[in-house]
Design an enzyme around this catalytic site. Structure first.
Site, PDB file in Angstrom:
ATOM      1  N   PRO A  67      29.397  18.587 117.707  1.00  0.00           N
ATOM      2  CG  PRO A  67      27.889  20.493 115.741  1.00  0.00           C
ATOM      3  CD  PRO A  67      29.128  19.498 116.065  1.00  0.00           C
ATOM      4  CB  SER A 102      29.916  14.516 119.699  1.00  0.00           C
ATOM      5  OG  SER A 102      28.744  13.987 120.463  1.00  0.00           O
ATOM      6  CB  SER A 103      28.605   9.241 121.937  1.00  0.00           C
ATOM      7  OG  SER A 103      27.779   8.862 120.462  1.00  0.00           O
ATOM      8  CG  ASP A 143      30.161   6.756 114.904  1.00  0.00           C
ATOM      9  OD1 ASP A 143      30.178   6.542 113.653  1.00  0.00           O
ATOM     10  OD2 ASP A 143      30.155   7.091 115.190  1.00  0.00           O
TER      11      ASP A 143
END
Ligand code: MEV
Length: 331
Positions: free
Chosen positions: A106, A113-114, A157
């Site tokens: 999501p 996610s990015s 990330d």
């Protein structure tokens, strides 16, 4: 010929917000992945098909031309344009690519996610042009794309998405990466409310300015939770991980970043038998996570849905970015 790369999302298990100041955060790669299929073009365009997300278009001379969806959506896609260009520059290639983006992560709710999409793009374009990129190069080049979306991200990330496993992240320290063989059963509860990490970090900064001694103590305690939490992960002590998550959530509430929706999902998960539950990421919306025995997972999911949350079952994963060539030309 085309190349598919997939890369995992992430969740912060312990230490969000305190990590902005000092002390470690513990971040896990999760088994929800983004996929990017790359193929060569005859021109120099970077064409992005993100139809699942409702838009597609192409970049020419770094200007975005929408094909479907709104023009402003190009802002998100420009990270992929930059990541692709950086890889081609790195490999001395003067070309273009088609990117087909699909994701099971999501978006904009703190699950990385990015970064996963940037990492998968970097790896796919690298392999397409036979660059034999190392993981270190993938993490570095994908970071250039991440910066387009997040300004000055920490880099955690795209690192965890590249390497998989567990990351202990501390400001101005090298990343410490670990692998554990145990699968931990988690449920994510998504409030579906998007939020701005920057605003939440700013709000905590103002709270800190007004109450520096108190907030410093909270920051130090969260740092201690992260350190003990990592030990509990190595011991595979799910009960203790849950207890530390509960304490961490209380302290994040004290910092003002929880919301009634997040608290509802956290308390519902605990009522349904979770060992522990907390918000994950910046707060103010986004997601919470719960750890539980396998047998309670379904009732925790029901508990999350009862309060209009989206429930997602995940495990931690050691699998970082993976690349494969698709030779049949069928993508
Ligand atoms: C956001 O995912 C995590 C925060 O700690 C911000 C950051 O570390 O940059 C809130």
């Amino acid at each position: 010929m085309s190349v598919e790369a997939t890369a995992p999302g992430k969740m912060i298990l312990f230490g969000e917000h305190s990590v902005v100041y000092r002390g470690p955060a513990i971040v896990l790669a999760i088994d929800r992945r983004a996929s990017v299929i790359a193929s060569k073009r005859d021109d120099k365009r970077v064409y992005v098909d993100a139809e699942d997300l409702g838009f597609s278009g192409y970049f020419e001379e770094n200007i975005y031309y929408p094909i479907t969806g709104k023009a402003w959506r190009g802002r998100n896609l420009s990270a992929l344009n930059v990541a692709s260009k950086k890889v081609m520059e790195h490999l001395n290639v003067d070309g273009g690519v088609n990117l087909k983006v699909r994701s099971m992560i999501p978006i904009a709710v703190g699950l990385g996610s990015s970064a996963a999409v940037c990492v998968a793009t970097t790896a796919a374009v690298g392999e397409l042009y036979e660059g034999k990129l190392t993981k270190e190069e993938i993490a570095e080049l994908s970071f250039e794309g991440e910066k387009i979306i997040h300004g000055t991200p920490s880099g955690v990330d795209n690192n965890v998405s590249t390497y998989g496993g567990i990351m202990k992240y501390e400001r101005n320290q090298p990343f410490n990466r670990f692998k554990i063989e145990n699968q931990l059963p988690f449920v994510i509860g998504n409030t579906r409310r998007k939020r701005s990490t920057k605003n939440l970090v700013d709000e905590v900064r103002l709270l800190h300015e007004r109450n520096s001694d108190l907030v410093d103590n909270i920051i130090d305690t969260i740092g201690l939770i992260s350190t003990q939490g990592l030990e509990s992960l190595f011991k595979n002590d799910h009960y203790m991980i849950g207890e530390l998550m509960n304490i961490n959530h209380g302290l994040l509430s004290a910092l003002g970043v929880s919301t009634p929706e997040l608290d509802q999902l956290v308390h519902s998960a605990r009522r349904e038998g979770a060992y522990g539950a907390k918000l994950t990421g910046a707060g103010g919306g986004g997601c919470m996570i719960a750890i539980s025995s396998e047998e309670n997972l379904s009732s925790i999911e029901r508990g999350i849905r009862r309060y209009r949350g989206q429930s997602i079952r995940v495990n931690n994963t050691n699998e970082g970015v993976i690349t494969r060539r698709i030779n049949n030309g069928d993508n």
